[in-house]
Design a protein around this motif. Structure first.
Motif, PDB file in Angstrom:
ATOM      1  N   ALA A  77       0.807  -1.221   0.000  1.00 11.17           N
ATOM      2  CA  ALA A  77       0.000   0.000   0.000  1.00 11.17           C
ATOM      3  C   ALA A  77       0.842   1.273   0.000  1.00 11.17           C
ATOM      4  O   ALA A  77       0.349   2.340  -0.355  1.00 11.17           O
ATOM      5  N   VAL A  78       2.108   1.158   0.424  1.00  7.89           N
ATOM      6  CA  VAL A  78       3.008   2.316   0.484  1.00  7.89           C
ATOM      7  C   VAL A  78       4.289   1.957  -0.252  1.00  7.89           C
ATOM      8  O   VAL A  78       4.804   0.838  -0.127  1.00  7.89           O
ATOM      9  N   ASP A  79       4.787   2.899  -1.016  1.00  2.00           N
ATOM     10  CA  ASP A  79       6.030   2.725  -1.774  1.00  2.00           C
ATOM     11  C   ASP A  79       7.136   2.247  -0.831  1.00  2.00           C
ATOM     12  O   ASP A  79       7.375   2.878   0.202  1.00  2.00           O
ATOM     13  N   PRO A  80       7.824   1.166  -1.170  1.00  2.00           N
ATOM     14  CA  PRO A  80       8.867   0.636  -0.282  1.00  2.00           C
ATOM     15  C   PRO A  80      10.072   1.564  -0.143  1.00  2.00           C
ATOM     16  O   PRO A  80      10.857   1.403   0.795  1.00  2.00           O
ATOM     17  N   ALA A  81      10.223   2.541  -1.020  1.00  2.00           N
ATOM     18  CA  ALA A  81      11.350   3.470  -0.924  1.00  2.00           C
ATOM     19  C   ALA A  81      11.119   4.559   0.131  1.00  2.00           C
ATOM     20  O   ALA A  81      12.052   5.254   0.523  1.00  2.00           O
ATOM     21  N   ILE A  82       9.893   4.704   0.616  1.00  2.00           N
ATOM     22  CA  ILE A  82       9.573   5.726   1.614  1.00  2.00           C
ATOM     23  C   ILE A  82      10.160   5.301   2.957  1.00  2.00           C
ATOM     24  O   ILE A  82       9.975   4.167   3.400  1.00  2.00           O
ATOM     25  N   THR A  83      10.846   6.226   3.613  1.00  2.00           N
ATOM     26  CA  THR A  83      11.405   5.957   4.940  1.00  2.00           C
ATOM     27  C   THR A  83      10.564   6.656   6.005  1.00  2.00           C
ATOM     28  O   THR A  83       9.761   7.550   5.699  1.00  2.00           O
ATOM     29  N   TYR A  84      10.781   6.265   7.242  1.00  2.00           N
ATOM     30  CA  TYR A  84      10.084   6.937   8.339  1.00  2.00           C
ATOM     31  C   TYR A  84      10.487   8.416   8.388  1.00  2.00           C
ATOM     32  O   TYR A  84       9.648   9.277   8.660  1.00  2.00           O
ATOM     33  N   ALA A  85      11.746   8.716   8.094  1.00  2.00           N
ATOM     34  CA  ALA A  85      12.186  10.121   8.063  1.00  2.00           C
ATOM     35  C   ALA A  85      11.404  10.898   6.998  1.00  2.00           C
ATOM     36  O   ALA A  85      11.047  12.061   7.218  1.00  2.00           O
ATOM     37  N   ASP A  86      11.123  10.259   5.858  1.00  2.78           N
ATOM     38  CA  ASP A  86      10.296  10.903   4.828  1.00  2.78           C
ATOM     39  C   ASP A  86       8.908  11.215   5.382  1.00  2.78           C
ATOM     40  O   ASP A  86       8.366  12.307   5.165  1.00  2.78           O
ATOM     41  N   VAL A  87       8.331  10.252   6.082  1.00  2.00           N
ATOM     42  CA  VAL A  87       6.986  10.430   6.640  1.00  2.00           C
ATOM     43  C   VAL A  87       6.984  11.579   7.644  1.00  2.00           C
ATOM     44  O   VAL A  87       6.096  12.435   7.627  1.00  2.00           O
ATOM     45  N   LYS A  88       7.990  11.628   8.516  1.00  2.00           N
ATOM     46  CA  LYS A  88       8.070  12.724   9.498  1.00  2.00           C
ATOM     47  C   LYS A  88       8.218  14.073   8.802  1.00  2.00           C
ATOM     48  O   LYS A  88       7.605  15.053   9.212  1.00  2.00           O
ATOM     49  N   ALA A  89       9.015  14.124   7.742  1.00  2.00           N
ATOM     50  CA  ALA A  89       9.189  15.380   7.016  1.00  2.00           C
ATOM     51  C   ALA A  89       7.867  15.814   6.370  1.00  2.00           C
ATOM     52  O   ALA A  89       7.517  16.999   6.378  1.00  2.00           O
ATOM     53  N   MET A  90       7.137  14.852   5.819  1.00  2.00           N
ATOM     54  CA  MET A  90       5.840  15.177   5.214  1.00  2.00           C
ATOM     55  C   MET A  90       4.855  15.666   6.266  1.00  2.00           C
ATOM     56  O   MET A  90       4.099  16.602   6.029  1.00  2.00           O
ATOM     57  N   MET A  91       4.878  15.027   7.431  1.00  2.00           N
ATOM     58  CA  MET A  91       3.997  15.470   8.518  1.00  2.00           C
ATOM     59  C   MET A  91       4.361  16.884   8.961  1.00  2.00           C
ATOM     60  O   MET A  91       3.485  17.722   9.164  1.00  2.00           O
ATOM     61  N   ALA A  92       5.654  17.148   9.071  1.00  2.00           N
ATOM     62  CA  ALA A  92       6.099  18.485   9.469  1.00  2.00           C
ATOM     63  C   ALA A  92       5.646  19.530   8.450  1.00  2.00           C
ATOM     64  O   ALA A  92       5.208  20.621   8.817  1.00  2.00           O
ATOM     65  N   GLY A  93       5.723  19.180   7.176  1.00  2.00           N
ATOM     66  CA  GLY A  93       5.253  20.091   6.134  1.00  2.00           C
ATOM     67  C   GLY A  93       3.766  20.355   6.258  1.00  2.00           C
ATOM     68  O   GLY A  93       3.312  21.497   6.111  1.00  2.00           O
ATOM     69  N   CYS A  94       2.999  19.319   6.536  1.00  2.00           N
ATOM     70  CA  CYS A  94       1.548  19.495   6.716  1.00  2.00           C
ATOM     71  C   CYS A  94       1.251  20.373   7.929  1.00  2.00           C
ATOM     72  O   CYS A  94       0.347  21.206   7.890  1.00  2.00           O
ATOM     73  N   LEU A  95       2.010  20.180   8.996  1.00  2.00           N
ATOM     74  CA  LEU A  95       1.783  20.980  10.199  1.00  2.00           C
ATOM     75  C   LEU A  95       2.162  22.437   9.982  1.00  2.00           C
ATOM     76  O   LEU A  95       1.585  23.331  10.594  1.00  2.00           O
ATOM     77  N   ALA A  96       3.124  22.683   9.098  1.00  2.00           N
ATOM     78  CA  ALA A  96       3.533  24.054   8.796  1.00  2.00           C
ATOM     79  C   ALA A  96       2.568  24.730   7.827  1.00  2.00           C
ATOM     80  O   ALA A  96       2.498  25.956   7.775  1.00  2.00           O
ATOM     81  N   TYR A  97       1.811  23.934   7.081  1.00  2.00           N
ATOM     82  CA  TYR A  97       0.856  24.473   6.103  1.00  2.00           C
ATOM     83  C   TYR A  97      -0.211  25.262   6.832  1.00  2.00           C
ATOM     84  O   TYR A  97      -0.783  24.801   7.802  1.00  2.00           O
ATOM     85  N   ASN A  98      -0.483  26.440   6.356  1.00  2.00           N
ATOM     86  CA  ASN A  98      -1.430  27.315   7.028  1.00  2.00           C
ATOM     87  C   ASN A  98      -2.605  27.653   6.127  1.00  2.00           C
ATOM     88  O   ASN A  98      -3.262  28.656   6.323  1.00  2.00           O
ATOM     89  N   GLY A  99      -2.837  26.834   5.116  1.00  2.00           N
ATOM     90  CA  GLY A  99      -3.890  27.128   4.161  1.00  2.00           C
ATOM     91  C   GLY A  99      -5.266  26.725   4.649  1.00  2.00           C
ATOM     92  O   GLY A  99      -5.427  26.152   5.724  1.00  2.00           O
ATOM     93  N   PRO A 100      -6.257  26.975   3.816  1.00  2.00           N
ATOM     94  CA  PRO A 100      -7.639  26.751   4.230  1.00  2.00           C
ATOM     95  C   PRO A 100      -8.083  25.287   4.225  1.00  2.00           C
ATOM     96  O   PRO A 100      -9.083  24.964   4.840  1.00  2.00           O
ATOM     97  N   ASP A 101      -7.348  24.400   3.545  1.00  2.00           N
ATOM     98  CA  ASP A 101      -7.833  23.030   3.397  1.00  2.00           C
ATOM     99  C   ASP A 101      -6.718  22.017   3.615  1.00  2.00           C
ATOM    100  O   ASP A 101      -6.161  21.468   2.667  1.00  2.00           O
ATOM    101  N   PRO A 102      -6.389  21.723   4.900  1.00  2.00           N
ATOM    102  CA  PRO A 102      -5.308  20.755   5.146  1.00  2.00           C
ATOM    103  C   PRO A 102      -5.638  19.363   4.614  1.00  2.00           C
ATOM    104  O   PRO A 102      -4.738  18.606   4.266  1.00  2.00           O
ATOM    105  N   ASP A 103      -6.922  19.008   4.537  1.00  2.00           N
ATOM    106  CA  ASP A 103      -7.276  17.677   4.024  1.00  2.00           C
ATOM    107  C   ASP A 103      -6.833  17.504   2.579  1.00  2.00           C
ATOM    108  O   ASP A 103      -6.439  16.406   2.177  1.00  2.00           O
TER     109      ASP A 103
END
Length: 185
Positions: A144-170
């Protein structure tokens, strides 16, 4: 043998509960930098009362954040039990982002700003990061998830989402989830 702790007086328990409720609200709205004396003022108690229950600011963080982390750990465990590995991972990923967006202190702690939430959560058996790592591995094994994705990648993506200040985080979460899926060739 150590005697069991004496029960807390009713007024002391009320004060402790009020401090925890106030700290939870303040940390959620304003982050972890709010001083103890301000939390005490808003709770309607003195700083000495706060210090009797929570000798350090870190112990107050821990009480508030570990309670939240425990709830998130249970949600991650429930997702793993109730859904296929991919859905469980994506559900928990999205939930953590939503929690971080609505709870500034939790977002700061998860991002590593001065308080080692992962060490405290591990000691309290509520380490959501470990749960997310396992869910990621399970989702990758299930295809279900690309095997090349690392946990560090996931944390970076989460951090980017948390920094996003737009109207539609979904919308941003959906874009990231599409990017996490294996590339079909």
């Amino acid at each position: 043998m150590t005697p069991p702790p004496r029960p807390m007086r009713a007024d002391a328990q009320r004060n402790r509960d009020q401090v925890l409720r106030t700290a939870a609200e303040v940390f959620a709205a304003e982050g972890l930098s709010v001083p103890i004396h301000e939390i005490a003022r808003r709770a309607g108690v003195g700083t000495g009362t706060v210090s009797r229950h929570f000798p350090t600011k870190e112990s107050l963080y821990a009480a508030v954040l570990l309670d939240r982390m425990s709830q998130l750990r249970r949600a991650a465990d429930d997702a793993a039990a109730d859904h296929d590995p991919g859905q469980a991972f994506f559900d928990v990923f999205a939930r953590l982002i939503h929690e971080g967006v609505s709870h500034r202190g939790l977002a700061e702690a998860l991002a590593g700003s001065g308080y080692d939430i992962e060490a405290a959560a591990t000691a309290a058996d509520c380490n959501v990061s470990d749960r997310l790592r396992h869910l990621l591995s399970d989702a990758q094994r299930a295809g279900a998830v690309d095997p090349a994705i690392t946990y560090a990648d996931v944390k970076a993506m989460m951090a980017g989402c948390l920094a996003y200040n737009g109207p539609d985080p979904d919308r941003v979460i959906d874009v990231i989830i599409r990017g996490l899926r294996p590339v079909s060739r």
